[in-house]
Design a protein around this motif. Structure first.
Motif, PDB file in Angstrom:
ATOM      1  N   LYS A   2      14.116  -5.048  -2.189  1.00 54.31           N
ATOM      2  CA  LYS A   2      13.387  -3.985  -2.855  1.00 54.31           C
ATOM      3  C   LYS A   2      13.683  -2.628  -2.210  1.00 54.31           C
ATOM      4  O   LYS A   2      13.876  -1.624  -2.902  1.00 54.31           O
ATOM      5  CB  LYS A   2      11.896  -4.302  -2.772  1.00 54.31           C
ATOM      6  CG  LYS A   2      11.025  -3.537  -3.673  1.00 54.31           C
ATOM      7  CD  LYS A   2       9.617  -4.103  -3.555  1.00 54.31           C
ATOM      8  CE  LYS A   2       8.694  -3.485  -4.543  1.00 54.31           C
ATOM      9  NZ  LYS A   2       7.332  -4.003  -4.427  1.00 54.31           N
ATOM     10  N   ILE A   3      13.753  -2.613  -0.892  1.00 58.23           N
ATOM     11  CA  ILE A   3      14.042  -1.370  -0.180  1.00 58.23           C
ATOM     12  C   ILE A   3      15.459  -0.910  -0.461  1.00 58.23           C
ATOM     13  O   ILE A   3      15.709   0.288  -0.643  1.00 58.23           O
ATOM     14  CB  ILE A   3      13.797  -1.564   1.332  1.00 58.23           C
ATOM     15  CG1 ILE A   3      12.319  -1.854   1.588  1.00 58.23           C
ATOM     16  CG2 ILE A   3      14.240  -0.344   2.115  1.00 58.23           C
ATOM     17  CD1 ILE A   3      12.001  -2.266   2.990  1.00 58.23           C
ATOM     18  N   TYR A   6      15.470   0.767  -3.857  1.00 67.50           N
ATOM     19  CA  TYR A   6      14.873   2.104  -3.796  1.00 67.50           C
ATOM     20  C   TYR A   6      15.784   3.113  -3.117  1.00 67.50           C
ATOM     21  O   TYR A   6      15.939   4.242  -3.582  1.00 67.50           O
ATOM     22  CB  TYR A   6      13.523   2.071  -3.077  1.00 67.50           C
ATOM     23  CG  TYR A   6      12.400   1.498  -3.899  1.00 67.50           C
ATOM     24  CD1 TYR A   6      12.218   1.861  -5.220  1.00 67.50           C
ATOM     25  CD2 TYR A   6      11.501   0.601  -3.357  1.00 67.50           C
ATOM     26  CE1 TYR A   6      11.191   1.345  -5.975  1.00 67.50           C
ATOM     27  CE2 TYR A   6      10.469   0.078  -4.086  1.00 67.50           C
ATOM     28  CZ  TYR A   6      10.318   0.453  -5.402  1.00 67.50           C
ATOM     29  OH  TYR A   6       9.297  -0.059  -6.145  1.00 67.50           O
ATOM     30  N   LEU A   9      18.694   3.932  -5.375  1.00 65.87           N
ATOM     31  CA  LEU A   9      18.236   4.767  -6.479  1.00 65.87           C
ATOM     32  C   LEU A   9      18.045   6.216  -6.035  1.00 65.87           C
ATOM     33  O   LEU A   9      18.483   7.146  -6.717  1.00 65.87           O
ATOM     34  CB  LEU A   9      16.937   4.218  -7.062  1.00 65.87           C
ATOM     35  CG  LEU A   9      16.329   5.010  -8.214  1.00 65.87           C
ATOM     36  CD1 LEU A   9      17.244   4.931  -9.430  1.00 65.87           C
ATOM     37  CD2 LEU A   9      14.957   4.485  -8.538  1.00 65.87           C
ATOM     38  N   ILE A  10      17.438   6.408  -4.886  1.00 68.97           N
ATOM     39  CA  ILE A  10      17.223   7.764  -4.373  1.00 68.97           C
ATOM     40  C   ILE A  10      18.552   8.444  -4.072  1.00 68.97           C
ATOM     41  O   ILE A  10      18.741   9.624  -4.385  1.00 68.97           O
ATOM     42  CB  ILE A  10      16.306   7.729  -3.138  1.00 68.97           C
ATOM     43  CG1 ILE A  10      14.893   7.345  -3.565  1.00 68.97           C
ATOM     44  CG2 ILE A  10      16.300   9.064  -2.407  1.00 68.97           C
ATOM     45  CD1 ILE A  10      13.967   7.032  -2.420  1.00 68.97           C
ATOM     46  N   PHE A  46      18.707  -4.380  -9.545  1.00 70.27           N
ATOM     47  CA  PHE A  46      17.386  -4.387 -10.157  1.00 70.27           C
ATOM     48  C   PHE A  46      17.236  -5.553 -11.134  1.00 70.27           C
ATOM     49  O   PHE A  46      16.215  -6.248 -11.111  1.00 70.27           O
ATOM     50  CB  PHE A  46      17.132  -3.064 -10.879  1.00 70.27           C
ATOM     51  CG  PHE A  46      15.872  -3.045 -11.667  1.00 70.27           C
ATOM     52  CD1 PHE A  46      14.656  -2.942 -11.033  1.00 70.27           C
ATOM     53  CD2 PHE A  46      15.905  -3.142 -13.047  1.00 70.27           C
ATOM     54  CE1 PHE A  46      13.480  -2.934 -11.755  1.00 70.27           C
ATOM     55  CE2 PHE A  46      14.741  -3.129 -13.779  1.00 70.27           C
ATOM     56  CZ  PHE A  46      13.523  -3.026 -13.132  1.00 70.27           C
TER      57      PHE A  46
END
Length: 72
Positions: A2-3, A6, A9-10, A46
């Motif tokens: 999950k990290i 993220y 994505l950032i 994802f």
């Protein structure tokens, strides 16, 4: 996992936005690399993360389900 999603994505969003903000020769490369990162790394990670514990049979409409729907 999950990290990692993220963070990726950032990074991809910051590359795209940074490419639009900075107007020089490398801005198109920043936008392109952010887009490639998003579509070839973030989206598959994802989709794998969201669908790894799901059964595909639950999402397929077969003749038994159609018969149940027709009777109702």
């Amino acid at each position: 996992m999950k990290i990692l999603i993220y963070v990726s994505l950032i990074i991809s969003i910051s590359l795209i936005v940074g490419g639009y903000i900075i107007n020089d020769i490398n801005s198109e490369k920043l936008i392109g690399s952010g887009t490639l990162l998003f579509f070839f790394v973030v989206m598959p990670l994802f989709l794998y993360h969201r669908g790894k514990n799901k059964k595909l049979k639950d999402f397929i409409l077969n003749s038994e389900d159609l018969n149940k729907l027709n009777k109702e």
